[in-house]
Structures are given as C-alpha cells and as structure tokens.
Write a protein that holds these residues in place. Structure first.
Motif, mmCIF file in Angstrom:
data_model
loop_
_atom_site.group_PDB
_atom_site.id
_atom_site.type_symbol
_atom_site.label_atom_id
_atom_site.label_comp_id
_atom_site.label_asym_id
_atom_site.label_seq_id
_atom_site.Cartn_x
_atom_site.Cartn_y
_atom_site.Cartn_z
ATOM 1 N N TRP A 203 -0.061 -4.315 -16.193
ATOM 2 C CA TRP A 203 -0.507 -5.091 -15.033
ATOM 3 C C TRP A 203 -1.737 -5.949 -15.358
ATOM 4 C CZ3 TRP A 203 -0.497 -0.362 -11.234
ATOM 5 C CH2 TRP A 203 0.787 -0.211 -10.674
ATOM 6 N N ASN A 204 -2.672 -5.349 -16.072
ATOM 7 C CA ASN A 204 -4.004 -5.955 -16.202
ATOM 8 C C ASN A 204 -4.259 -6.592 -17.561
ATOM 9 O OD1 ASN A 204 -4.701 -5.090 -13.559
ATOM 10 N ND2 ASN A 204 -5.118 -3.042 -14.346
ATOM 11 N N ASP B 148 -16.268 -15.503 -7.841
ATOM 12 C CA ASP B 148 -15.289 -14.792 -8.663
ATOM 13 C C ASP B 148 -14.749 -13.543 -7.983
ATOM 14 O OD1 ASP B 148 -15.519 -16.648 -10.719
ATOM 15 O OD2 ASP B 148 -17.181 -15.575 -11.656
ATOM 16 N N GLY B 149 -14.996 -13.391 -6.691
ATOM 17 C CA GLY B 149 -14.509 -12.229 -5.973
ATOM 18 C C GLY B 149 -15.344 -10.989 -6.247
ATOM 19 N N LEU B 150 -15.008 -9.905 -5.596
ATOM 20 C CA LEU B 150 -15.702 -8.637 -5.812
ATOM 21 C C LEU B 150 -15.166 -8.003 -7.096
ATOM 22 C CD1 LEU B 150 -15.875 -7.065 -2.242
ATOM 23 C CD2 LEU B 150 -17.493 -8.597 -3.373
ATOM 24 N N LYS B 151 -16.045 -7.837 -8.055
ATOM 25 C CA LYS B 151 -15.644 -7.330 -9.363
ATOM 26 C C LYS B 151 -15.790 -5.811 -9.414
ATOM 27 C CE LYS B 151 -14.554 -11.228 -11.268
ATOM 28 N NZ LYS B 151 -13.130 -11.504 -11.578
ATOM 29 N N THR B 152 -14.726 -5.126 -9.766
ATOM 30 C CA THR B 152 -14.753 -3.668 -9.908
ATOM 31 C C THR B 152 -13.967 -3.266 -11.148
ATOM 32 O OG1 THR B 152 -12.793 -3.381 -8.499
ATOM 33 C CG2 THR B 152 -14.953 -3.289 -7.418
ATOM 34 N N LYS B 153 -14.292 -2.119 -11.682
ATOM 35 C CA LYS B 153 -13.577 -1.611 -12.844
ATOM 36 C C LYS B 153 -12.207 -1.074 -12.425
ATOM 37 C CE LYS B 153 -17.789 -0.200 -15.279
ATOM 38 N NZ LYS B 153 -18.551 0.952 -15.832
ATOM 39 N N THR B 154 -11.233 -1.253 -13.278
ATOM 40 C CA THR B 154 -9.913 -0.683 -13.027
ATOM 41 C C THR B 154 -10.031 0.835 -12.900
ATOM 42 O OG1 THR B 154 -8.926 -2.427 -14.390
ATOM 43 C CG2 THR B 154 -7.558 -0.495 -13.894
ATOM 44 N N PRO B 155 -9.525 1.416 -11.829
ATOM 45 C CA PRO B 155 -9.594 2.881 -11.702
ATOM 46 C C PRO B 155 -8.903 3.574 -12.865
ATOM 47 C CG PRO B 155 -8.884 1.871 -9.641
ATOM 48 C CD PRO B 155 -8.859 0.794 -10.671
ATOM 49 N N ASP C 284 -5.563 -4.878 -10.770
ATOM 50 C CA ASP C 284 -6.829 -5.538 -10.450
ATOM 51 C C ASP C 284 -6.686 -6.632 -9.397
ATOM 52 O OD1 ASP C 284 -8.088 -3.879 -12.255
ATOM 53 O OD2 ASP C 284 -8.172 -5.365 -13.871
ATOM 54 N N GLN C 285 -5.611 -7.401 -9.432
ATOM 55 C CA GLN C 285 -5.439 -8.490 -8.459
ATOM 56 C C GLN C 285 -5.132 -7.925 -7.071
ATOM 57 O OE1 GLN C 285 -6.336 -11.285 -10.006
ATOM 58 N NE2 GLN C 285 -6.265 -10.082 -11.900
ATOM 59 N N PHE C 286 -4.229 -6.982 -7.029
ATOM 60 C CA PHE C 286 -3.835 -6.306 -5.786
ATOM 61 C C PHE C 286 -5.063 -5.697 -5.103
ATOM 62 C CE2 PHE C 286 -2.334 -2.453 -3.599
ATOM 63 C CZ PHE C 286 -1.114 -2.808 -3.037
ATOM 64 N N ARG C 287 -5.849 -4.966 -5.881
ATOM 65 C CA ARG C 287 -7.038 -4.288 -5.333
ATOM 66 C C ARG C 287 -8.096 -5.293 -4.880
ATOM 67 N NH1 ARG C 287 -8.119 -2.233 -9.527
ATOM 68 N NH2 ARG C 287 -9.985 -3.284 -10.261
ATOM 69 N N GLY D 188 0.796 -1.220 0.000
ATOM 70 C CA GLY D 188 0.000 0.000 0.000
ATOM 71 C C GLY D 188 0.829 1.270 0.000
ATOM 72 N N HIS D 189 2.137 1.136 -0.152
ATOM 73 C CA HIS D 189 2.983 2.336 -0.152
ATOM 74 C C HIS D 189 2.693 3.210 -1.376
ATOM 75 C CE1 HIS D 189 6.658 4.674 0.787
ATOM 76 N NE2 HIS D 189 6.768 4.773 -0.532
ATOM 77 N N PHE D 190 2.601 2.570 -2.557
ATOM 78 C CA PHE D 190 2.394 3.314 -3.803
ATOM 79 C C PHE D 190 0.901 3.366 -4.136
ATOM 80 C CE2 PHE D 190 6.669 1.310 -4.377
ATOM 81 C CZ PHE D 190 7.415 2.475 -4.237
ATOM 82 N N HIS D 191 0.376 4.562 -4.233
ATOM 83 C CA HIS D 191 -1.053 4.748 -4.485
ATOM 84 C C HIS D 191 -1.491 4.125 -5.807
ATOM 85 C CE1 HIS D 191 -4.975 6.634 -4.341
ATOM 86 N NE2 HIS D 191 -4.755 7.238 -5.501
ATOM 87 N N TRP D 192 -0.627 4.171 -6.808
ATOM 88 C CA TRP D 192 -0.997 3.688 -8.146
ATOM 89 C C TRP D 192 -1.289 2.193 -8.148
ATOM 90 C CZ3 TRP D 192 -1.485 8.415 -8.985
ATOM 91 C CH2 TRP D 192 -0.487 9.345 -8.680
#
Length: 322
Positions: free
Chosen positions: A319-320, A283-290, A262-265, A253-257
């Motif tokens: 990453w994604n 399938d976990g909580l699905k959210t859009k990539t910020p 998607d996996q990290f979040r 969590g050091h780097f905001h970016w």
C-alpha cells in the motif's frame, strides 16, 4: 530630512508583515497553534463483527493516538463500548467522531438531543461507516442537516469492492493525500442534501457494475442503483453547514487493517481536524504508518490461529510503497 524616517517606517512595516506571514506559515505547517484548546471526542460503538472488522474501539483509539501524534496540543477523549455515561461527555467538543453500528440500533438516532446540543454550540460531526445508516425520518433529517448525507435503506448499497480514487478535489481534507485504491465495504448512492448544497465530494470512484446487480433489498440493490451503471459515486464527503459548522461522512472503515494505508488514514485524520476548524498543513497531517502491533491493540475479538502477520505486513508495505 523626512526620507530616512519614511524608510524606517516602511522597513518596520515590512518587518512586521514578514513576521506575521512567517507566523502564519509556520502555524500552517505545524498545525499545533490551531489545535491548542481544541477537543475531539470519539464515541466508539460496542463490539460488532468478527476479528478485524468493525473494530470501533480499536479504530477510535488508534485514530485518537495518530491525531495526537500529528497535533500534540490537541485534546482527545475516547469513549468506548457505546454512548458515554457522563452527562457532560460532549461539553466543549470541537468535533465529535462516531464509529459504531447503524440500522435500528444506531446510537446517533438514540441520542439526537445530546448531539444537537453540542452541534448548536459549534461542534463538528464525523460519522464513519455503518453509523451512517439511520432508520427513522427524524434521525435521517438530523443527519442530513449535520453532515450533508446518510445511508438510506432501499436506496443506498453496501458492497465490498476495490475503489480507485484517481482524482482528488482541492480541499483541506485532501492535503497531502495522493490518489489511491483500496478494498473496503464502500457504501454508495447515499442520500444527500438537495442539490448537494454545502457538500464537497472528497472520495469518488466508479464501482464495478457487478456491485449494482444485487436483488432488491435494504442493502443489496434497487432500480435506482442499477440505473447508474458506469457512473461515479461519492463515498466520502465534507459538509459546511449554514451555521458555519462542519461535517464529514466516510463510508469505508469495515476492515481495521486499512488504517495502516497512509492515504486512507490521512483523509480521515485531516477530516477530523477540519471539522474541528483546525487549519490543515499544506502536506496534510503527517503520521507514522501503524505497526502491526499497534493495529492489534484493543481489538474486540481474540486473534484467530490462522492470522497471517507476514501477509498483512506485505500488504501494508505494498500500500505504502513510494
């Protein structure tokens, strides 16, 4: 003459059971029915490091936004810039998320009584990054009893390195998460409860030996760390308390970016929901990539002139990629 009646009863029972199974299946997929009436309280620490690092306010606001995206029925409350002034801020919390600085100024250590009151009422606790470091013996024992572990100076270390999470355990927090790697200030060699009782490691990786070779110091290194060359270290874990409550520790969590990975979040979003006793979909909580615009919202420091938006976008896409 009774056979039709028996068949009717059997048919009715099968229909009811099928309906129940369908209800639970749909609920598990959507997660929403289990989120109704749940309340997640975020406590973001004051501004800390420079632009894009230790973004407590922006990070908590973004995570709360993404939780609501996945679970619209969930109530989220974000208190920014330190411990909330409201006396009843933690009242009714299903889980509490603390993302703040640690060490001598750790806000958890300064508000043990308030947290303990909420935890005794059944609240979960999620502690992110530097907030894991507590200094006093009392706060260390409390943290260990609430989330199963903590950062201990002269025992744990805080190097920046690329962690490769090649295998993930079978746990609700890892649902929908694929193996991944990412650079962060991953603390490791944490102080856990005896025999890891109640602890399930969630993210585990082998740090480069070079990260163990710092001189003795509160964060840089120690003989116990150096003796573990080549060995795996746990950097995120779930904890089930004896009273049924739940905790989660996450050293990144050091780097905001990194919230755009998607996996990290998803690991952190799943963990927050899990500590609130919300059923995690298969399938976990699905959210859009910020988007980059979302990442730039609510930052503590002004954007520097050399900020490279295109480079960040390329990193996020890398990453994604499927």
């Amino acid at each position: 003459m009774r056979q039709p009646l028996i068949r009717t009863k059997v048919f009715c029972l099968a229909t009811i059971l099928a309906g129940v199974a369908f209800f639970w299946d749909v609920s598990a997929c959507l997660g929403e029915s289990f989120a109704a009436g749940k309340r997640v309280v975020f406590i973001a620490g004051r501004p800390s490091h420079g632009f894009g690092s230790h973004e407590h306010n922006a990070g908590c606001l973004l995570l709360a936004k993404k939780l609501k995206e996945a679970l619209p029925e969930l109530e989220t409350v974000v208190y920014t810039n330190g411990w909330p002034e409201k006396k009843d801020a933690l009242s009714g919390a299903s889980t509490i998320v603390v993302f703040a600085d640690g060490g001598g100024g750790n806000i958890i250590a300064r508000h043990l009584a308030e947290l303990e009151g909420a935890i005794k009422e059944g609240a979960g606790l999620v502690v992110l990054h530097y907030a894991l470091e507590v200094a006093s013996p009392e706060s260390r024992e409390k943290m260990k009893s609430w989330i199963g572990g903590y950062y201990e100076t002269f025992w744990s270390v805080n190097p920046t390195w690329v962690a490769e999470f090649k295998e993930l355990p079978n746990h609700p927090i890892t649902r929908g998460v694929k193996p991944f790697s990412i650079n962060d200030e991953w603390y490791y060699h944490m102080r856990f409860v005896d025999d890891m009782k109640g602890v399930t490691p969630i993210l585990t990786a082998v740090p480069p030996d070079s990260t163990r070779m710092g001189p003795d110091g509160p964060h840089s290194g120690n003989p116990a760390v150096r003796a573990r060359k080549g060995m795996p270290e746990h950097v995120a874990w779930a904890y089930e308390r004896p009273d049924g409550g739940r905790g989660f520790g996450f050293t990144g969590g050091h780097f905001h970016w990194n919230w755009a990975h998607d996996q990290f979040r998803t690991v952190v979003l799943n963990a927050i929901a899990w500590t609130a006793h919300i059923d995690i979909p298969p399938d976990g909580l699905k959210t859009k990539t910020p988007t980059i615009d979302e990442l730039l919202e609510n930052l503590d420091e002004p954007m520097p002139g050399n900020f490279d938006r295109q480079a960040l976008q390329r990193q996020i896409e890398q990453w994604n990629q499927p």
